[in-house]
Design an enzyme around this catalytic site. Structure first.
Site, PDB file in Angstrom:
ATOM      1  N   MET A 293       0.211  39.084  -1.359  1.00  0.00           N
ATOM      2  CA  MET A 293      -1.073  39.809  -0.682  1.00  0.00           C
ATOM      3  C   MET A 293      -0.858  39.627   0.846  1.00  0.00           C
ATOM      4  SD  MET A 293      -3.492  41.198  -2.345  1.00  0.00           S
ATOM      5  CE  MET A 293      -4.097  41.268  -4.084  1.00  0.00           C
ATOM      6  N   TYR A 440      -9.201  49.583   1.144  1.00  0.00           N
ATOM      7  CA  TYR A 440      -8.683  49.144  -0.228  1.00  0.00           C
ATOM      8  C   TYR A 440      -7.825  47.993   0.477  1.00  0.00           C
ATOM      9  CZ  TYR A 440      -4.482  52.343   1.268  1.00  0.00           C
ATOM     10  OH  TYR A 440      -3.481  53.265   1.901  1.00  0.00           O
ATOM     11  N   GLU A 441      -6.995  47.256  -0.633  1.00  0.00           N
ATOM     12  CA  GLU A 441      -6.528  45.996  -0.467  1.00  0.00           C
ATOM     13  C   GLU A 441      -7.427  44.894   0.222  1.00  0.00           C
ATOM     14  OE1 GLU A 441      -3.380  44.031  -1.759  1.00  0.00           O
ATOM     15  OE2 GLU A 441      -3.332  46.231  -1.588  1.00  0.00           O
ATOM     16  N   GLY A 442      -8.664  45.111  -0.403  1.00  0.00           N
ATOM     17  CA  GLY A 442      -9.688  44.040   0.262  1.00  0.00           C
ATOM     18  C   GLY A 442     -10.386  44.756   1.479  1.00  0.00           C
TER      19      GLY A 442
END
Length: 593
Positions: A293, A440-442
Site C-alpha cells: 500500500m 481510488y487506492e483509498g
C-alpha cells in the site's frame, strides 16, 4: 496539445543535489552493484524517450477510442498493445522488481521519477503495468517460493499482467464486510466465488495471462477485517513448468463507462468457483495487501503529479504563443498585433502556482521514495525511522499530490480559456483523467483519517515527531537561510495544531473526522515549505559558485520565494480551521441539511 517531455533536469536536481540518493545507493551493499548515478541517468534517459515517443502520442486516441467489452472480452485502444509490448521488452514492469526472479531491483527514489514521467505521458495506459508491479510486490513479499518462481518472472517480463481485486458492490472502504468466499480443496488450492467491481485491468488484450490478487473469506473465518485472506487467481491456469492450460472460472461481466482514464479497462469481475492459491497466512490478507500500500499510494499520488506536469507544459506553451491584449506597462511586443498571454499577471500567477506545486511535489515524492529505500535497503539503525516516516507521509503524498493534481489541471485549463474546454487541446482530458486519483487506492478523505487517526493520534504523535525533528535539524543547520524564520513559524503552528487536536480527540471522538482534511493539507504545505527551503539552499550555493546553469538555479530561488509568499500562508489558515472544533459540523440534524 504539445508532446509531453520528461523534466529530466529537475529530476536529476532533486535526486543528486538535494537528497544525494546516489550516496545512499553506494553504501548499501544490496544496491551498490545494481545502480549508480551513471546507470540511473541512463535509465532516466531511456525512460524519457519511451514516454515521449511511444506513450504520449497515444494519450488522446486512447481517450477517444476507449476500451470495448463484448462477450466477456475487452479490447484496448489502437496502439496500446504495441506500446505495452515495447514497454515490457524494455523491462520497465520489473524496474523495481526482485532481481532473483528477473526484476531490475532499482530503488524507489529512482522509480518514482519514471512513474511520474510515464503517468504524465499516458495515465490510462500506465495503469496496466503499474497494477502488475503492485501485485508482484505483494507476491514477492508473502507468497510461497513455488508461487514466486512460477509467476514473478512472467509478470516482470510483462507476459502476464496483474490486478488487485478488493472492492465489491456493497463493500468499498469497509473491506471487513466482503462476501467473496474461498473454499479449501483437497489439492491445497481454494475455490473462490464472488463478484469484484472497479477492477483496473481486470480483463484486456495486452498480455497472455492476468494474475488476480483477490481478497476473500473462508467459511467460519473471524468477522470483519481479521477474517480476510489473500489469494492468487490466474485468468488462465498454469502448469508447473509455466505453460498455460485451460481458462479458469474467471470472467469479466462488464466494463464501466467512466469520466476519464477511458483507455484503462475498469471491470466487473466474476469468480465462479475459480481455482486460487493462498498468498501469505490465512486471515492475514489485509496485512499482505498493506505491504504494497505505501508503494501503491505513493504511485497514485505521483499520477496526480505527472498529470499536473503535463498540464503545466501544455499551458506554458499556450501562454507563450497565444496573443491577447497588451501588457499593463504598455506594449511589450510592438512587432505583434498583441502581446503573448505571458505578460498578464493572472496568467503568470497561475503558472507560478502550478510550477511551485509541481516542483515541490517532485522533491517531496523523491524524499518519500528515499525513505522507502532506507526502510528496505538501509542499515538497521535507519530502517525503523524510515518506516515511521513512510507511514506518516504516504497518506500526505497520496492525498495532497492528487488534490493539487486536479487543481493544477483545472488551472492549466483556465490558462487556455475556451480552448481549454475543447478536446483537441488536451486540457479537458487531463481534468477528467486526474479526477480518479483522488478517489481510488483509498479516497483522500480516508487518507486524511489515516494520517490524523492512525499515524498520529494512535501513537500519540510518535511518527509526527520524527518528521518535526527532521525539519528542526534543517532549520538549525540553515539558521542564516532567508527561509528559516518562516519555516520555523510554520512548523510551530503545525506542532501546536497537532497537540491541540490530540487533546481535543481525548474529549470528543468526532474531532479526527472533523479536522483531518484541513489538517492533512496544512501539514502538506509545511512539508512543501521544508523541501522548497532545501532546494533553495542548494540552488543558492550553486549560484555563489558561479555555475554555468544560472537560469535553472535562479528560477529555483525565485520560485521558492514565491511559494513562501503566496502558498505557504495557506497552510496556516488550514491549520486554524482544523483546530476550530467539531461542534458546528455536528450541529445540524440530518433533517436540517
Amino acid at each position: 496539445m504539445i508532446d509531453y517531455q520528461a523534466p529530466l533536469r529537475d529530476m536529476r536536481f532533486v535526486l543528486y543535489e538535494v537528497f544525494n540518493v546516489a550516496d545512499d545507493w553506494a553504501r548499501w551493499e544490496s544496491l551498490s552493484e545494481l545502480v549508480d548515478q551513471e546507470t540511473a541517468d541512463a535509465i532516466l534517459e531511456e525512460g524519457a524517450k519511451l514516454v515521449s515517443k511511444t506513450l504520449s502520442p497515444l494519450y488522446r486516441t486512447g481517450d477517444e477510442q476507449g476500451c470495448h467489452w463484448q462477450d466477456g472480452k475487452v479490447s484496448t485502444p489502437s496502439g496500446f498493445k504495441e506500446a505495452y509490448q515495447l514497454y515490457s521488452e524494455g523491462g520497465w514492469t520489473g524496474l523495481s522488481g526482485n532481481p532473483e526472479y528477473g526484476g531490475m531491483g532499482m530503488p524507489k527514489s529512482l522509480g518514482a521519477q519514471f512513474d511520474e514521467m510515464s503517468c504524465g505521458a499516458n495515465l490510462a495506459l500506465m495503469l496496466y503495468p503499474s497494477l502488475t508491479s503492485g501485485a508482484a510486490l505483494a507476491i514477492d513479499a508473502h507468497a510461497s517460493e513455488a508461487i514466486k518462481s512460477l509467476y514473478l518472472p512472467k509478470m516482470y517480463s510483462g507476459e502476464w499482467a496483474g490486478t488487485m481485486c478488493l472492492t465489491e458492490p456493497h463493500s468499498g472502504t469497509d473491506l471487513g464486510i466482503i462476501r467473496t468466499k474461498a473454499i479449501p480443496e483437497d489439492d491445497g488450492s481454494y475455490s473462490l466465488t464472488g463478484t469484484k467491481i472497479f477492477i483496473t485491468g481486470g480483463e484486456h488484450d495486452l498480455s497472455d495471462n492476468i494474475v488476480h490478487l483477490v481478497l476473500a473469506k473462508l467459511p467460519g473465518a473471524p468477522a470483519g477485517p481479521k477474517g480476510i485472506s489473500l489469494f492468487l487467481v490466474p485468468k488462465v491456469l498454469v502448469n508447473d513448468d509455466g505453460s498455460l492450460t485451460e481458462p479458469n472460472s474467471v470472467s469479466c461481466g462488464s466494463i464501466e463507462h467512466k469520466m476519464g482514464i477511458k483507455g484503462a479497462s475498469t471491470c466487473v469481475m466474476n469468480f465462479d468457483g475459480a481455482k486460487g492459491y493462498l498468498v501469505g497466512d490465512l486471515n492475514k490478507g489485509l496485512n499482505c495487501m498493506f505491504t504494497m500500500m505505501n508503494y501503491e499510494r505513493l504511485f497514485v499520488g505521483i499520477q496526480g503529479l505527472g498529470s499536473a506536469e503535463r498540464s503545466y507544459q501544455n499551458a506554458l506553451a499556450y501562454a507563450k504563443d497565444r496573443l491577447q491584449g497588451r501588457a499593463a506597462t504598455g506594449v511589450a511586443y510592438p512587432d505583434k498585433e498583441a502581446d503573448p498571454l505571458m505578460v498578464h499577471g493572472d496568467i503568470r500567477r497561475t503558472l507560478m502556482n502550478i510550477k511551485a506545486l509541481n516542483e515541490g511535489g517532485r522533491a517531496f515524492s523523491t524524499f518519500v521514495g528515499q525513505q522507502l529505500d532506507k526502510a528496505k535497503f538501509g542499515e538497521a539503525y535507519e530502517k525503523q525511522k524510515a518506516a515511521g516516516l513512510v507511514a506518516l507521509l504516504t497518506p500526505v503524498a497520496k492525498a495532497f499530490f492528487t488534490d493539487m493534481g486536479l487543481e493544477c489541471c483545472v488551472a492549466g485549463q483556465q490558462v487556455l480559456g475556451g480552448h481549454g474546454y475543447i478536446a483537441e487541446w488536451g486540457q479537458e482530458q487531463l481534468v477528467r483523467d486526474v479526477r480518479i486519483t483522488q478517489i481510488y487506492e483509498g479516497t483522500n478523505g480516508i487518507q486524511s483519517l489515516d494520517l490524523l487517526g492512525r499515524k498520529i493520534a494512535a501513537n500519540e504523535g510518535a511518527y509526527f515527531r520524527l518528521f518535526a525533528d527532521e525539519v528542526r535539524v534543517f532549520i538549525g543547520n540553515a539558521e542564516n537561510s532567508e527561509f528559516a524564520p518562516a519555516l520555523s513559524k510554520a512548523l510551530d503552528e503545525l506542532e501546536q495544531a497537532t497537540e491541540a487536536l490530540l487533546k481535543q480527540t481525548a474529549d470528543d471522538p468526532n474531532t479526527i473526522n472533523a479536522a483531518c482534511v484541513e489538517y492533512l493539507q496544512g501539514f502538506a504545505y509545511v512539508a512543501y515549505g521544508w523541501v522548497w527551503a532545501q532546494m533553495a539552499e542548494v540552488a543558492k550555493a550553486q549560484l555563489d559558485s558561479g555555475t554555468d546553469d544560472q537560469d535553472f538555479y535562479q528560477a529555483k530561488v525565485t520560485t521558492a520565494r514565491y511559494f513562501y509568499k503566496r502558498q505557504l500562508p495557506k497552510g496556516s489558515a488550514l491549520l486554524k480551521a482544523a483546530v476550530s472544533g467539531a461542534e458546528e459540523l455536528y450541529g445540524l440534524s440530518n433533517e436540517q441539511f
